[in-house]
Design a protein around this motif. Structure first.
Motif, short mmCIF file in Angstrom:
data_model
loop_
_atom_site.label_atom_id
_atom_site.label_comp_id
_atom_site.label_asym_id
_atom_site.label_seq_id
_atom_site.Cartn_x
_atom_site.Cartn_y
_atom_site.Cartn_z
N VAL C 31 0.82 -0.08 -1.08
CA VAL C 31 0.51 0.42 0.26
C VAL C 31 -0.84 -0.13 0.69
CG1 VAL C 31 1.92 2.49 0.33
CG2 VAL C 31 -0.30 2.59 -0.74
N PRO C 32 -0.95 -0.55 1.96
CA PRO C 32 -2.19 -1.13 2.44
C PRO C 32 -3.27 -0.07 2.61
CG PRO C 32 -0.57 -1.03 4.20
CD PRO C 32 0.12 -0.62 2.96
N PRO C 33 -4.54 -0.47 2.69
CA PRO C 33 -5.64 0.48 2.84
C PRO C 33 -5.46 1.36 4.07
CG PRO C 33 -6.48 -1.73 2.44
CD PRO C 33 -5.01 -1.85 2.60
N GLY C 34 -5.84 2.60 3.94
CA GLY C 34 -5.86 3.50 5.09
C GLY C 34 -4.52 4.11 5.44
N SER C 35 -3.46 3.80 4.70
CA SER C 35 -2.17 4.34 5.11
C SER C 35 -1.81 5.58 4.30
CB SER C 35 -1.08 3.28 4.98
OG SER C 35 -1.13 2.68 3.73
N LEU C 36 -0.80 6.29 4.80
CA LEU C 36 -0.36 7.51 4.14
C LEU C 36 1.02 7.29 3.53
CD1 LEU C 36 -0.84 11.12 5.35
CD2 LEU C 36 1.32 10.43 4.34
N LEU C 37 1.09 7.44 2.20
CA LEU C 37 2.33 7.24 1.47
C LEU C 37 2.89 8.61 1.08
CD1 LEU C 37 4.37 5.70 -0.46
CD2 LEU C 37 2.61 5.95 -2.21
N THR C 38 4.17 8.81 1.34
CA THR C 38 4.80 10.05 0.89
C THR C 38 5.77 9.76 -0.24
OG1 THR C 38 4.60 11.12 3.03
CG2 THR C 38 6.27 11.97 1.56
N LEU C 39 5.66 10.56 -1.31
CA LEU C 39 6.65 10.50 -2.38
C LEU C 39 7.62 11.64 -2.08
CD1 LEU C 39 4.18 10.10 -5.36
CD2 LEU C 39 5.47 8.30 -4.22
N LYS C 213 14.53 9.32 -7.02
CA LYS C 213 15.68 10.01 -7.60
C LYS C 213 15.66 9.75 -9.10
CE LYS C 213 20.67 9.86 -7.82
NZ LYS C 213 21.79 8.90 -7.78
N GLU C 214 15.68 10.79 -9.87
CA GLU C 214 15.70 10.69 -11.33
C GLU C 214 14.65 9.71 -11.84
OE1 GLU C 214 19.75 9.84 -12.16
OE2 GLU C 214 20.41 11.80 -11.41
N GLY C 215 13.44 9.79 -11.31
CA GLY C 215 12.34 8.99 -11.82
C GLY C 215 12.30 7.56 -11.34
N ARG C 216 13.20 7.22 -10.43
CA ARG C 216 13.27 5.83 -9.95
C ARG C 216 13.04 5.83 -8.44
NH1 ARG C 216 16.09 2.26 -13.18
NH2 ARG C 216 17.56 3.75 -14.02
N ILE C 217 12.49 4.74 -7.91
CA ILE C 217 12.38 4.64 -6.46
C ILE C 217 13.74 4.24 -5.91
CG2 ILE C 217 11.36 3.40 -4.51
CD1 ILE C 217 8.76 3.31 -5.92
N GLU C 218 14.32 5.10 -5.12
CA GLU C 218 15.65 4.84 -4.56
C GLU C 218 15.51 3.96 -3.31
OE1 GLU C 218 18.27 6.01 -6.14
OE2 GLU C 218 19.93 6.04 -4.70
N GLN C 219 14.49 4.23 -2.52
CA GLN C 219 14.24 3.40 -1.34
C GLN C 219 12.77 3.52 -0.96
OE1 GLN C 219 16.80 4.16 1.99
NE2 GLN C 219 16.04 2.39 3.15
N PHE C 220 12.17 2.37 -0.60
CA PHE C 220 10.78 2.37 -0.17
C PHE C 220 10.71 1.70 1.18
CE2 PHE C 220 6.58 0.16 -0.12
CZ PHE C 220 5.79 1.30 -0.06
N GLY C 221 10.09 2.34 2.17
CA GLY C 221 10.03 1.71 3.46
C GLY C 221 9.28 2.56 4.45
N GLN C 222 9.29 2.12 5.72
CA GLN C 222 8.62 2.91 6.74
C GLN C 222 9.57 4.01 7.21
OE1 GLN C 222 7.35 -0.49 9.15
NE2 GLN C 222 5.28 -0.12 8.39
N PRO C 223 9.01 5.08 7.75
CA PRO C 223 9.82 6.27 8.04
C PRO C 223 11.07 6.00 8.85
CG PRO C 223 7.51 6.77 8.34
CD PRO C 223 7.58 5.31 8.04
#
Lengths: 271, 286, 359
Positions: C31-39, C213-223
């Motif tokens: 994630v770039p500086p200054g952004s908000l990441l949600t898990l 999901k179950e400890g794995r990233i299922e999808q990563f992206g913008q909202p």
């Protein structure tokens, strides 16, 4: 840096102290078991044996056998008595709203902080004054009076920690007060009743400071006889007796672990 | 609702009888302290008198036994606390079930294996030819066996062993009530383990520490068997003193007076602890 | 408080085993500086474990945690320079609000004067200047949270970590705090990681979302990507897509896929297109399902309305068609015509929002 160290909430000093303390606690227990098989009246290095002669000595000694019988009798009578009397008392203290409730609770629990010797001597003075020559009955009464607070305290703590909604749910589903108590409340008290029983049982078998005053030659119990034996003879027969008691306590620990789990029992004794 | 709550009083009747019996015993015993022992036998007679109390407060020897008991119990309580805190932390916090079980098992077996067993084991262990002396000589720590038993050292070692399980069991609850996340918050804000322990963990445990100290202290005060066996007559605490008044001097009134003084003192101490606990709770955790 | 120079955050192949349990599997993201990441994910998906790995309370078995390019995975928690807001806030009960906020500054051995000034600024920032002398037990839940936030931010950390930050608050307060948190994070420009199980919260707050999901990233992206283009059945369901129906690929041109369902052909979307004959699943949000008249000329599935419910601003239809059941949401304000239960209707899917998922 070792990543695993991250998950240790405390530094090395804490586990180190805990480990040393464990060894300190176990040392006499392990030692006395080993010593009971030593072939010789005194401790020597290297140990000789193993031998069972101290066990034979223990089981052949009439004094020890009578004392064992007396101790078991006291424990097996006093433990259920304390539970049967303690349960309604605990319910009254935890749930009742009557005048004098706090006073009763305080008085009832006071033997917990009165030194055993004082309780022992006081009861002896009472029995002597009324010429109450009851044999083993003196100790039975004494241990009951002394053990009751242990049982009541653990059960009160457990009762206070119960979720009242469970009982409300039972009432809502149509159970009477009494049925609710037996079907919902009582089963939840299982662990504290067991904990209380173990306390009273062990105290009844092991207590010295009260027993020494309330027994005589004819009604002697194990701790008193063991003390006299140590004073007069000093050989590992007492180690053999101790090993048997340790085996009993190990059995109790495993029984507790199987029945309710030790960590849960700790939870009750929090108060 | 009112009716049902009054029923509760009936449930306590058997317990009330038990209380009645016990307190009539205490009362009778206290009452005898104002009389004199009749020569030969366990009798009591004479006129009402404060003599026994005057004898206690007029004798340095009597006061010394009480003072020594109060002091040594305090020292033993502090030692037990210092050892018990790390044990309680491990039991309450260790992520490993095995570690927790080993500690609990050790404490439980020690606790349940009984006083006579442990006092006896320490007697043999600490003897002049006992395992401890042998090991210390073998390791070259000492040249000749040293006296570890029949003195305060032996009594203290065995008493800490007796007290420790009680102290730990009382503390574990207090540690469990302290959320781990509060300690984590301190670490997250830059505190080391050591700083976190002294600035967050310990202050928040203080009320639990006082409760544990109170229990340990009252148990230490009433020690009887351990000083009896490991003191070998040279070291005595108040309980032993009372026992000797009774079974050696056959002086019930004097034993009763000593008990009464001692009891009042222990109550004062315990009330003091209770007050301290309330104060600590008010000051530290609001 | 001044704007913070945000840090970049990268996770590289993070793995975590508890004994034999593989609880975090190959988690990587940038994630770039200054952004908000949600898990984002359901309970037990490992999102909190990842957050605690970043904070240093859980050790990763392997992998790197790069902050501004520097691996912090081996550092003790106190050396990581992260500011964490715990789920129950974890305020020190024996310290006042001001002392709580000052704690991190004291650990950094700042001068007394500077501590006083920064504590005042931080408490003002969360609008609690007047309550500086109160103890946590004398503060409401919302106020406690503000103290926790001030305490985490006052040390100007490289990363702000929030564990279910709004979980303990009631609905109204939650909406209010959500907006405030968003504004604060934007204006400070601090790189932030939030853990939540609430997709609305994630959509509102985030610049980036990682669905776990179950400890794995299922999808990563913008909202909006995750909202409009879920990459799996799990993400679709988690993002509230009620219609997940089996279908078969007939053919595809680019990302436009033609599929058959119950003998009817309709169009859908897949990033790379799919070969004909494959069994797939389609995911359509109820708002992209239109209940039209049976005689509508467009492609669709003729069926029967089985239930109608009017819920505030929308009408919810259930329609049995093509051997399955569709859920459709129509705006109550705009719907020209109501369909009664039992009516024969045609279900028309929006081809741009009919997501084709591999099975």
């Amino acid at each position: 840096m070792n990543r695993r160290s991250l998950e240790r909430p405390y530094g090395r000093l804490v586990p180190l102290t805990a480990t040393l303390a464990c060894l300190f606690l176990l040392l006499p227990v392990v030692f006395v078991v080993a010593f009971s098989f030593n072939d010789g009246a005194y401790f020597q290095w290297p140990p000789r044996g193993p031998t069972l002669r101290w066990y034979v000595n223990f089981f052949e000694s009439e004094r020890f056998m009578t004392a064992t019988e007396h101790s078991l009798k006291v424990a097996l009578i006093v433990t259920p008595a304390c539970l049967v009397v303690g349960l309604p008392t605990a319910v009254a203290i935890a749930r009742g709203r009557f005048a004098g409730r706090d006073l009763i609770a305080t008085l009832l629990l006071s033997p917990l902080i009165v030194p055993g010797v004082v309780t022992g001597v006081a009861l002896l003075a009472l029995f002597t004054a009324v010429h109450g020559d009851l044999g083993l009955g003196r100790l039975l009464i004494g241990m009951f009076v002394f053990g009751l607070p242990f049982a009541v305290r653990t059960m009160v703590a457990d009762l206070l920690g119960l979720d009242p909604r469970l009982e409300e749910a039972a009432r809502n589903l149509g159970a009477t007060r009494l049925r609710t108590f037996f079907l919902v409340t009582l089963p939840q008290l299982k662990s504290s009743m067991l904990a209380g029983a173990v306390f009273v049982f062990v105290e009844a078998i092991d207590n010295f400071s009260i027993s020494v005053f309330l027994t005589d030659e004819r009604s002697a119990v194990l701790p008193v006889v063991a003390y006299q034996y140590i004073r007069d003879f000093d050989d590992p027969t007492v180690a053999a007796m101790a090993t048997l008691l340790i085996a009993l306590s190990c059995a109790l620990v495993f029984a507790i672990e199987r029945l309710i789990g030790f960590e849960r029992m700790m939870h009750i004794n929090r108060k | 609702m009112d009716k049902e709550n009054r029923h509760h009083l009936w449930l306590t009747v058997p317990a009330l009888l038990s209380i009645g019996l016990l307190f009539s015993a205490y009362g009778l015993f206290g009452w005898t302290s104002f009389y004199r022992a009749t020569p030969g036998g366990l009798g009591v007679g004479g006129d009402f008198t404060f003599d026994n109390y005057l004898r206690i407060f007029g004798s340095w020897r009597e006061l010394a036994v009480i003072g020594e008991t109060l002091w040594i119990s305090f020292a033993l309580t502090m030692i037990s606390l210092v050892i018990a805190v790390p044990m309680a932390l491990v039991i309450a916090r260790s992520p490993s079930r095995l570690v927790r079980s080993i500690l609990l098992f050790t404490l439980a077996v020690t606790f349940l294996s009984g006083g006579v067993t442990r006092a006896y084991a320490w007697m043999v262990l600490l003897g002049n030819k006992g395992l401890i002396n042998l090991a210390l000589v073998h390791l070259g720590v000492i040249e000749r066996p040293i006296r570890l038993v029949f003195n305060w050292l032996g009594v203290s070692i065995s008493l800490v062993h007796f007290l420790l399980p009680f102290t730990v069991f009382t503390l574990v609850g207090a540690v469990k009530n302290l959320p781990l996340s509060v300690e984590e918050a301190a670490r997250n804000l830059g505190a080391t383990r050591m700083t976190t322990f002294f600035r967050v963990t310990l202050p928040l445990l203080s009320s639990g520490l006082v409760v544990a100290a109170s229990l340990t202290y009252s148990l230490a005060l009433s020690s009887f068997l351990f000083p009896l066996l490991l003191g070998g007559g040279r070291v005595r605490m108040v309980a032993n003193h009372i026992y000797e008044r009774l079974f050696v001097a056959y002086d019930i009134p004097f034993a009763a007076a000593t008990s009464a003084v001692f009891l009042v003192l222990s109550f004062v101490v315990i009330l003091g602890f209770a007050g301290l606990e309330r104060l600590v709770r008010k000051v530290v955790v609001r | 408080m001044d704007k913070i120079q945000g840090s970049s955050l990268s996770l590289r192949r993070l793995d975590k085993y508890y004994d034999r349990f593989h609880v975090i599997r190959d988690v990587s993201l940038d994630v770039p500086p200054g952004s908000l990441l949600t898990l984002l994910g359901p309970s037990g998906c490992g999102k909190t474990t990842v957050l605690r790995m970043i904070a240093g309370f859980v050790a990763s078995t392997s992998g790197e945690i790069l902050v501004d390019g520097r691996d912090i995975a081996g550092l003790q928690p106190e050396a990581r320079d992260t500011g964490m807001v715990f789920q129950n806030y974890a305020l020190f009960p024996h310290m006042t609000a001001a002392d709580n906020v000052a704690f991190g500054l004291r650990m950094r051995r700042l001068s007394k004067a500077e501590i006083v000034e920064r504590v005042r600024d931080a408490l003002d920032m969360v609008k609690l200047g007047a309550l500086a002398g109160r103890y946590p037990s004398q503060l409401s839940g919302g106020q406690q949270q503000r103290v926790a936030l001030a305490r985490a931010l006052v040390v100007r950390p490289k990363l702000l970590l929030l564990d279910e930050p709004l979980g303990a608050l009631d609905r109204n307060l939650r909406d209010e705090m959500q907006a405030e948190l968003r504004n604060l994070q934007r204006s400070l420009g601090i790189t932030t990681v939030v853990v939540t199980h609430d997709q609305d919260e994630a959509l509102y707050l985030s610049d980036w979302i990682a669905v776990l999901k179950e400890g794995r990233i299922e999808q990563f992206g913008q909202p909006l990507d995750i909202y409009d283009r879920p990459a799996s059945q799990f993400v679709s369901r988690f993002m509230g897509i009620a219609n997940l129906l089996p279908a078969r690929v007939v053919g595809s041109v680019g990302s436009r896929v033609e599929i058959a369902m119950g003998g009817v052909r309709v169009a859908g979307w897949h990033p790379e297109g799919l070969a004909a004959g494959r069994d797939v699943q389609i995911a359509v949000r109820p708002t992209h399902v239109e209940v039209a008249a049976a005689i509508d000329p467009r492609d669709g599935f003729v069926g029967t309305v089985s239930a109608v419910a009017e819920l505030g601003e929308k009408v919810v239809y259930q329609v049995d068609a093509a051997g399955t059941r569709f859920e459709a949401h129509a705006s109550r304000m705009r719907s020209v015509r109501r369909h009664e239960p039992g009516a024969t209707v045609k279900v028309v899917l929006d081809p741009d929002h009919t997501i084709v998922l591999e099975r």
